[in-house]
Design an enzyme around this catalytic site. Structure first.
Site, PDB file in Angstrom:
ATOM      1  N   HIS A   1       0.635  -1.106   0.254  1.00 15.32           N
ATOM      2  CA  HIS A   1      -0.105  -0.199   0.130  1.00 15.32           C
ATOM      3  C   HIS A   1       0.924   1.542   0.349  1.00 15.32           C
ATOM      4  CE1 HIS A   1      -3.990  -1.903   1.377  1.00 15.32           C
ATOM      5  NE2 HIS A   1      -3.960  -2.437   0.132  1.00 15.32           N
TER       6      HIS A   1
ATOM      7  N   GLU B   1     -26.365   4.840  -9.051  1.00 14.05           N
ATOM      8  CA  GLU B   1     -25.767   3.560  -7.797  1.00 14.05           C
ATOM      9  C   GLU B   1     -26.218   2.498  -7.857  1.00 14.05           C
ATOM     10  OE1 GLU B   1     -23.424   7.005  -5.220  1.00 14.05           O
ATOM     11  OE2 GLU B   1     -25.465   7.112  -5.169  1.00 14.05           O
TER      12      GLU B   1
ATOM     13  N   CYS C   1     -19.202   9.926 -12.451  1.00 12.93           N
ATOM     14  CA  CYS C   1     -17.966  10.453 -11.826  1.00 12.93           C
ATOM     15  C   CYS C   1     -18.140   9.704 -10.348  1.00 12.93           C
ATOM     16  CB  CYS C   1     -18.838  12.115 -11.055  1.00 12.93           C
ATOM     17  SG  CYS C   1     -20.373  11.037  -9.250  1.00 12.93           S
TER      18      CYS C   1
END
Length: 543
Positions: A158, A405, A476
């Site tokens: 990470h 969504e 977006c």
């Protein structure tokens, strides 16, 4: 040390964990705005670790059985958990030990114990470390740190992902080179050079090697500068389709950077930042003042204000949200606002007042069906009527859109289009709900892909149905910042892309290199495949 009141220590630990969660939520949001989805999900994954009941139970047991204070009990528990990960044979899982160390440090800091500090470089140079935690990687100064050499770590850790995203060259697993060359990474001054792409490292390079490396560096910098210069030009495909490229923002202060990066407006302004990392709820005047600060820099460019999107993984202590077994399937976003109508009305009043004289639009998140949209729209109209009665200046009418969504909204586009002016697809959640895969679960990584054929088919349905009703469709979600995904979305009929400001020049450049007709054919072919990995392999062969 030992304590007598273990109950008090357990409460201190629980408060520290909540404080660490709030900090992680803030960092995730900051990264999502500045870097993108993959980087932000790192801190989302850390939040899941903090929510692991076994970790808390182990700490509380250590405190209760051994009468240890909160910090000692927590330190013992998270170090044991990290050691357990480090002992695993799977390299991916071993790398999670660094995340556990990172969250361990965050909680200790909330308990008043300072975490390890990255040393300050007296002059610009290369930082050498055994490894970095994600928080340390995210906090490095690009002015002083020219690059990072990790003696341990890995390219897919990470910390490495965050360094790459921030434009800080880095290589990992460099200890064997230092050992072979007999150079100490900590004592004295050593000239070093490395290529962050290939991972090649030079210790005390020759004059000729240094010259060649500088030539390569200058060539890359020239290409970066060329792309930056063109960022203010439209993103038009080779066959003449111009795609609007806008910015995702979370604070008005980011507007200047967005415009400098070539943003043609704001495709998503996240209002939840107003509510995060505080113990109270902002009133109408505070919300109004902050939103109004967007108007001047954006002038008459479009600005899409998404109404409060709280819940799921976004924690707001002041709202006292009840704990839910499945928060992503729970009372979040517009559902929360329709449960707490006064919260929504105050929010909408501030938005309408701030929008006066600008080019603002309002967007409701997580709409499920036309009934929910009617409920939200009725509140908006009620707020307008109240402001008229009070003779308060505000924008009206105002363009209205919704986030797509939830799969049900995608299927009901034709009905929803009768009541809205535009649609914007949130690829993260749409993918999560479509494929029934919690995006924070690393064991389901193969399903965390917005290029999965099922998702592509749904996006195709959304764009074709919306266009039949004369409504534009944007994306977006963070997939818009991936040049491969963005190209395919254009083939699926998407009209606008909105993404982190720093990635806009790169996306505009990638759009100028493709033909929409080719992407349309590629998108049709991709929809016939089986997995997201298959789609990426196809695009890799064709582009």
């Amino acid at each position: 040390g030992k304590v007598s009141d273990t109950r008090k220590e357990r409460e201190k630990l629980r408060r520290a964990i909540e404080a660490a969660k709030a900090e992680l939520s803030r960092d995730e949001m900051t990264l999502r705005q500045s870097l993108g989805k993959e980087e932000a999900e790192i801190f989302r994954a850390q939040t899941l670790v903090l929510e692991d009941p076994e970790l808390l139970e182990a700490s509380e047991k250590a405190s209760g059985d051994g009468h240890e204070n909160a910090a000692v009990a927590w330190h013992r528990s998270y170090q044991a958990a990290a050691a357990a990960y480090q002992g695993l044979s799977d390299e991916y899982l071993r790398r999670r030990a660094a995340d556990i160390q990172d969250i361990g440090h965050r909680v200790l800091e909330a308990l008043g114990i300072q975490r390890r500090q990255v040393p300050h470089l007296p002059q610009p140079g290369i930082l050498v470390a055994d490894d970095l935690t994600p928080a340390e990687a995210a906090g490095l100064s690009r002015d002083s740190v020219l690059g990072v050499i990790c003696l341990q770590g890995g390219r897919t850790s990470h910390a490495a992902i965050l360094l790459r995203a921030r434009g800080i060259p880095a290589i990992a697993k460099a200890k064997p080179v230092f050992d072979r060359e007999g150079v100490s990474p900590v004592n004295g001054t050593t000239t070093a050079a490395f290529d962050g792409e290939s991972g090649k490292l030079w210790l005390n390079p020759s004059a000729e090697e240094l010259h060649q490396l500088r030539v390569q560096k200058e060539a890359r910098e020239l290409e970066t500068a060329r792309v930056a210069r063109l960022s203010h030009e439209p993103a038009t495909t080779t066959d003449g389709k111009t795609v609007k490229v806008l910015a995702n923002l979370g604070h008005p202060a980011e507007a200047a950077d967005a415009l400098n990066s070539g943003a043609e407006g704001v495709g998503l302004f996240r209002t939840e930042f107003l509510f995060l990392n505080r113990n109270d709820v902002p009133d109408e005047e505070e919300q109004f003042a902050i939103l109004r600060a967007l108007k001047e820099p954006m002038d008459q460019r479009p600005v899409v204000i998404r109404t409060l999107d709280i819940g799921g993984d976004k924690l707001v202590p002041a709202l006292n949200l009840p704990s839910e077994a499945n928060p992503f399937l729970g009372i979040r976003a517009i559902r929360l606002c329709l449960e707490r109508r006064e919260l929504l009305r105050t929010h909408l009043r501030a938005i309408l007042r701030a929008a006066h004289g600008g080019n603002f639009r309002i967007m409701f998140p997580m709409i499920t069906d036309p009934h929910e949209l009617r409920e939200a729209t009725a509140e908006l109209e009620g707020v307008h009527a109240a402001l008229v009665r009070e003779k308060k200046t505000h924008a009206w009418p105002i363009p209205l859109g919704i986030m797509i969504e939830v799969p049900s909204a995608a299927i009901l586009i034709e009905q929803l289009a009768r009541s809205v002016d535009f649609f914007s697809i949130g690829t993260n959640d749409l993918t999560q709900y479509m494929l029934a895969a919690d995006r924070g679960n690393p064991g389901l990584a193969q399903f965390h892909d917005s290029l999965h054929p099922a998702v592509l088919r749904l996006i195709s349905t959304i764009t074709s149905s919306a266009h039949e009703q004369g409504r534009p469709v944007g994306i977006c979600g963070e997939a818009a910042s991936d040049p491969i995904a963005a190209s395919l979305f254009i083939g699926l009929g998407v009209d606008e892309l909105s993404l982190a400001p720093g990635l806009i020049p790169k996306i505009k450049e990638s759009i100028r290199r493709i033909a929409r007709k080719d992407m349309k054919a590629l998108a049709a072919e991709a929809q016939e495949l089986a997995t997201g990995a298959d789609v990426r392999a196809l695009i890799g062969r064709k582009l």
